[in-house]
Motif scaffolding. Structure first.
Motif, PDB file in Angstrom:
ATOM      1  N   LEU A  29       0.913  -1.015  -0.006  1.00 49.91           N
ATOM      2  CA  LEU A  29       0.007   0.052  -0.078  1.00 49.91           C
ATOM      3  C   LEU A  29       0.973   1.360   0.036  1.00 49.91           C
ATOM      4  O   LEU A  29       0.726   2.040  -0.807  1.00 49.91           O
ATOM      5  CB  LEU A  29      -0.909  -0.065   1.311  1.00 49.91           C
ATOM      6  CG  LEU A  29      -1.693   1.191   1.337  1.00 49.91           C
ATOM      7  CD1 LEU A  29      -2.913   1.381   0.355  1.00 49.91           C
ATOM      8  CD2 LEU A  29      -2.178   1.155   2.726  1.00 49.91           C
ATOM      9  N   PHE A  30       1.837   1.167   0.914  1.00 50.39           N
ATOM     10  CA  PHE A  30       2.738   2.415   1.064  1.00 50.39           C
ATOM     11  C   PHE A  30       3.449   2.559  -0.295  1.00 50.39           C
ATOM     12  O   PHE A  30       3.628   3.763  -0.786  1.00 50.39           O
ATOM     13  CB  PHE A  30       3.740   2.321   1.999  1.00 50.39           C
ATOM     14  CG  PHE A  30       3.283   2.395   3.449  1.00 50.39           C
ATOM     15  CD1 PHE A  30       1.970   3.309   3.770  1.00 50.39           C
ATOM     16  CD2 PHE A  30       3.413   1.582   4.473  1.00 50.39           C
ATOM     17  CE1 PHE A  30       1.429   3.077   4.770  1.00 50.39           C
ATOM     18  CE2 PHE A  30       2.941   1.496   5.809  1.00 50.39           C
ATOM     19  CZ  PHE A  30       1.734   2.373   5.904  1.00 50.39           C
ATOM     20  N   LEU A  31       3.767   1.479  -0.912  1.00 53.81           N
ATOM     21  CA  LEU A  31       4.473   1.689  -2.196  1.00 53.81           C
ATOM     22  C   LEU A  31       3.950   2.441  -3.265  1.00 53.81           C
ATOM     23  O   LEU A  31       4.157   3.022  -4.161  1.00 53.81           O
ATOM     24  CB  LEU A  31       5.271   0.311  -2.618  1.00 53.81           C
ATOM     25  CG  LEU A  31       6.665  -0.007  -2.055  1.00 53.81           C
ATOM     26  CD1 LEU A  31       6.805  -1.803  -2.178  1.00 53.81           C
ATOM     27  CD2 LEU A  31       7.768   0.535  -2.388  1.00 53.81           C
ATOM     28  N   LYS A  32       2.802   1.490  -3.543  1.00 51.57           N
ATOM     29  CA  LYS A  32       1.802   2.001  -4.380  1.00 51.57           C
ATOM     30  C   LYS A  32       1.237   3.408  -4.261  1.00 51.57           C
ATOM     31  O   LYS A  32       1.114   4.059  -5.151  1.00 51.57           O
ATOM     32  CB  LYS A  32       0.451   1.048  -4.337  1.00 51.57           C
ATOM     33  CG  LYS A  32      -0.357   1.007  -5.656  1.00 51.57           C
ATOM     34  CD  LYS A  32       0.170   0.121  -6.649  1.00 51.57           C
ATOM     35  CE  LYS A  32      -0.805  -0.551  -7.655  1.00 51.57           C
ATOM     36  NZ  LYS A  32      -0.187  -1.008  -8.734  1.00 51.57           N
ATOM     37  N   PRO A  38      10.680   2.068  -3.651  1.00 52.56           N
ATOM     38  CA  PRO A  38      11.280   0.743  -3.575  1.00 52.56           C
ATOM     39  C   PRO A  38      12.988   0.724  -3.090  1.00 52.56           C
ATOM     40  O   PRO A  38      13.455  -0.095  -2.243  1.00 52.56           O
ATOM     41  CB  PRO A  38      11.383   0.241  -4.965  1.00 52.56           C
ATOM     42  CG  PRO A  38      10.541   1.181  -5.610  1.00 52.56           C
ATOM     43  CD  PRO A  38      10.341   2.425  -4.800  1.00 52.56           C
ATOM     44  N   LYS A  39      13.817   1.808  -3.555  1.00 55.98           N
ATOM     45  CA  LYS A  39      15.162   1.860  -2.892  1.00 55.98           C
ATOM     46  C   LYS A  39      15.034   1.997  -1.318  1.00 55.98           C
ATOM     47  O   LYS A  39      15.868   1.213  -0.794  1.00 55.98           O
ATOM     48  CB  LYS A  39      15.992   2.985  -3.502  1.00 55.98           C
ATOM     49  CG  LYS A  39      17.171   3.263  -2.997  1.00 55.98           C
ATOM     50  CD  LYS A  39      18.114   2.253  -3.527  1.00 55.98           C
ATOM     51  CE  LYS A  39      19.625   2.407  -3.029  1.00 55.98           C
ATOM     52  NZ  LYS A  39      20.299   1.349  -3.207  1.00 55.98           N
ATOM     53  N   LEU A  40      14.301   2.668  -0.738  1.00 49.87           N
ATOM     54  CA  LEU A  40      14.307   2.659   0.772  1.00 49.87           C
ATOM     55  C   LEU A  40      13.744   1.536   1.319  1.00 49.87           C
ATOM     56  O   LEU A  40      14.197   1.104   2.503  1.00 49.87           O
ATOM     57  CB  LEU A  40      13.466   3.898   1.011  1.00 49.87           C
ATOM     58  CG  LEU A  40      13.874   5.266   1.106  1.00 49.87           C
ATOM     59  CD1 LEU A  40      13.188   6.359   1.255  1.00 49.87           C
ATOM     60  CD2 LEU A  40      15.104   5.410   1.794  1.00 49.87           C
ATOM     61  N   VAL A  41      12.928   0.787   0.742  1.00 53.08           N
ATOM     62  CA  VAL A  41      12.574  -0.591   1.074  1.00 53.08           C
ATOM     63  C   VAL A  41      13.452  -1.456   1.276  1.00 53.08           C
ATOM     64  O   VAL A  41      13.848  -2.116   2.116  1.00 53.08           O
ATOM     65  CB  VAL A  41      11.111  -1.056   0.348  1.00 53.08           C
ATOM     66  CG1 VAL A  41      10.840  -2.520   0.764  1.00 53.08           C
ATOM     67  CG2 VAL A  41       9.857  -0.172   0.589  1.00 53.08           C
ATOM     68  N   GLU A  42      14.249  -1.463   0.036  1.00 51.31           N
ATOM     69  CA  GLU A  42      15.472  -2.256   0.037  1.00 51.31           C
ATOM     70  C   GLU A  42      16.555  -1.947   1.364  1.00 51.31           C
ATOM     71  O   GLU A  42      17.002  -2.845   1.932  1.00 51.31           O
ATOM     72  CB  GLU A  42      16.137  -2.235  -1.370  1.00 51.31           C
ATOM     73  CG  GLU A  42      17.094  -3.038  -1.685  1.00 51.31           C
ATOM     74  CD  GLU A  42      17.972  -3.013  -2.858  1.00 51.31           C
ATOM     75  OE1 GLU A  42      19.101  -2.717  -2.996  1.00 51.31           O
ATOM     76  OE2 GLU A  42      17.243  -3.181  -3.928  1.00 51.31           O
ATOM     77  N   GLU A  43      16.568  -0.788   1.397  1.00 49.17           N
ATOM     78  CA  GLU A  43      17.738  -0.450   2.566  1.00 49.17           C
ATOM     79  C   GLU A  43      16.912  -0.828   3.731  1.00 49.17           C
ATOM     80  O   GLU A  43      17.994  -1.334   4.712  1.00 49.17           O
ATOM     81  CB  GLU A  43      17.630   1.253   2.744  1.00 49.17           C
ATOM     82  CG  GLU A  43      18.251   1.955   1.458  1.00 49.17           C
ATOM     83  CD  GLU A  43      19.870   1.554   1.436  1.00 49.17           C
ATOM     84  OE1 GLU A  43      20.634   1.748   2.335  1.00 49.17           O
ATOM     85  OE2 GLU A  43      20.260   1.164   0.381  1.00 49.17           O
ATOM     86  N   TRP A  44      15.811  -0.786   4.177  1.00 50.11           N
ATOM     87  CA  TRP A  44      15.229  -1.186   5.330  1.00 50.11           C
ATOM     88  C   TRP A  44      15.361  -2.841   5.418  1.00 50.11           C
ATOM     89  O   TRP A  44      15.713  -3.429   6.219  1.00 50.11           O
ATOM     90  CB  TRP A  44      13.640  -0.745   5.307  1.00 50.11           C
ATOM     91  CG  TRP A  44      12.909  -1.491   6.521  1.00 50.11           C
ATOM     92  CD1 TRP A  44      13.053  -1.320   7.831  1.00 50.11           C
ATOM     93  CD2 TRP A  44      11.729  -2.484   6.277  1.00 50.11           C
ATOM     94  NE1 TRP A  44      12.189  -2.022   8.613  1.00 50.11           N
ATOM     95  CE2 TRP A  44      11.496  -2.844   7.746  1.00 50.11           C
ATOM     96  CE3 TRP A  44      11.282  -3.028   5.056  1.00 50.11           C
ATOM     97  CZ2 TRP A  44      10.428  -3.766   7.845  1.00 50.11           C
ATOM     98  CZ3 TRP A  44      10.194  -4.020   5.390  1.00 50.11           C
ATOM     99  CH2 TRP A  44       9.760  -4.281   6.726  1.00 50.11           C
ATOM    100  N   ARG A  45      15.142  -3.534   4.136  1.00 54.51           N
ATOM    101  CA  ARG A  45      15.113  -4.836   4.159  1.00 54.51           C
ATOM    102  C   ARG A  45      16.577  -5.386   4.566  1.00 54.51           C
ATOM    103  O   ARG A  45      16.802  -6.724   5.014  1.00 54.51           O
ATOM    104  CB  ARG A  45      14.802  -5.407   2.817  1.00 54.51           C
ATOM    105  CG  ARG A  45      13.171  -5.251   2.723  1.00 54.51           C
ATOM    106  CD  ARG A  45      12.408  -6.180   3.335  1.00 54.51           C
ATOM    107  NE  ARG A  45      11.216  -6.782   2.667  1.00 54.51           N
ATOM    108  CZ  ARG A  45      10.552  -7.601   2.723  1.00 54.51           C
ATOM    109  NH1 ARG A  45      11.081  -8.658   3.642  1.00 54.51           N
ATOM    110  NH2 ARG A  45       9.628  -8.083   2.031  1.00 54.51           N
ATOM    111  N   PHE A  46      17.533  -4.769   4.135  1.00 54.68           N
ATOM    112  CA  PHE A  46      18.937  -5.008   4.513  1.00 54.68           C
ATOM    113  C   PHE A  46      19.462  -4.543   5.773  1.00 54.68           C
ATOM    114  O   PHE A  46      20.477  -4.992   6.211  1.00 54.68           O
ATOM    115  CB  PHE A  46      19.729  -4.396   3.292  1.00 54.68           C
ATOM    116  CG  PHE A  46      19.991  -5.428   2.157  1.00 54.68           C
ATOM    117  CD1 PHE A  46      20.488  -6.615   2.008  1.00 54.68           C
ATOM    118  CD2 PHE A  46      19.282  -5.046   0.759  1.00 54.68           C
ATOM    119  CE1 PHE A  46      20.554  -7.346   1.010  1.00 54.68           C
ATOM    120  CE2 PHE A  46      19.400  -5.880  -0.127  1.00 54.68           C
ATOM    121  CZ  PHE A  46      20.013  -6.851  -0.026  1.00 54.68           C
TER     122      PHE A  46
END
Length: 129
Positions: A29-32, A38-46
């Motif tokens: 939902l937040f991405l859409k 997506p880059k910040l989600v990746e930073e969080w995921r790592f």
């Protein structure tokens, strides 16, 4: 964006996610809705970002409202709750990821729960043997 506009946008986005993917999650939902890249989600995921709320674009009041509306729409659509454990990506031991600054169990649970379109029930056996 006022509350009515935000409510409409959340409702529309949840319907869109369900149609596209068969499920909807707060992260999707937040991405859409472009509240995070997506880059910040990746930073969080790592694990390079301590908690997701830190990098969301907006304020906590807005996200709280969005989450309440998200759950409301999911109930209206009779979607099934499905908890997802979000674990860190990359090398080394996998750690649970945090969504909120507080780390409150209930808040974390809301962020990590996706809502799934129910599957069609199996056809009843018409042969009584």
């Amino acid at each position: 964006m006022n509350r009515q506009e935000l409510q409409k946008k959340v409702r529309h986005t949840v319907h869109q996610l369900i149609w596209e993917k068969g499920y909807a999650s707060p992260l999707d939902l937040f991405l859409k809705m472009e509240k995070i890249s997506p880059k910040l989600v990746e930073e969080w995921r790592f694990g390079r970002v301590t908690y997701l709320e830190r990098v969301l674009h907006g304020n906590l009041g807005q996200f709280s409202f969005m989450m309440k509306e998200f759950r409301k729409v999911a109930r209206e659509l009779e979607l099934k709750e499905s908890y997802s454990a979000y674990m860190s990506w990359g090398k080394g031991p996998k750690r649970p990821l945090r969504f909120s600054k507080s780390g409150d169990y209930q808040v974390e649970r809301h962020y990590s729960t996706r809502y799934v379109k129910p599957t069609q029930p199996d056809m009843p056996n018409l042969n009584p043997c």
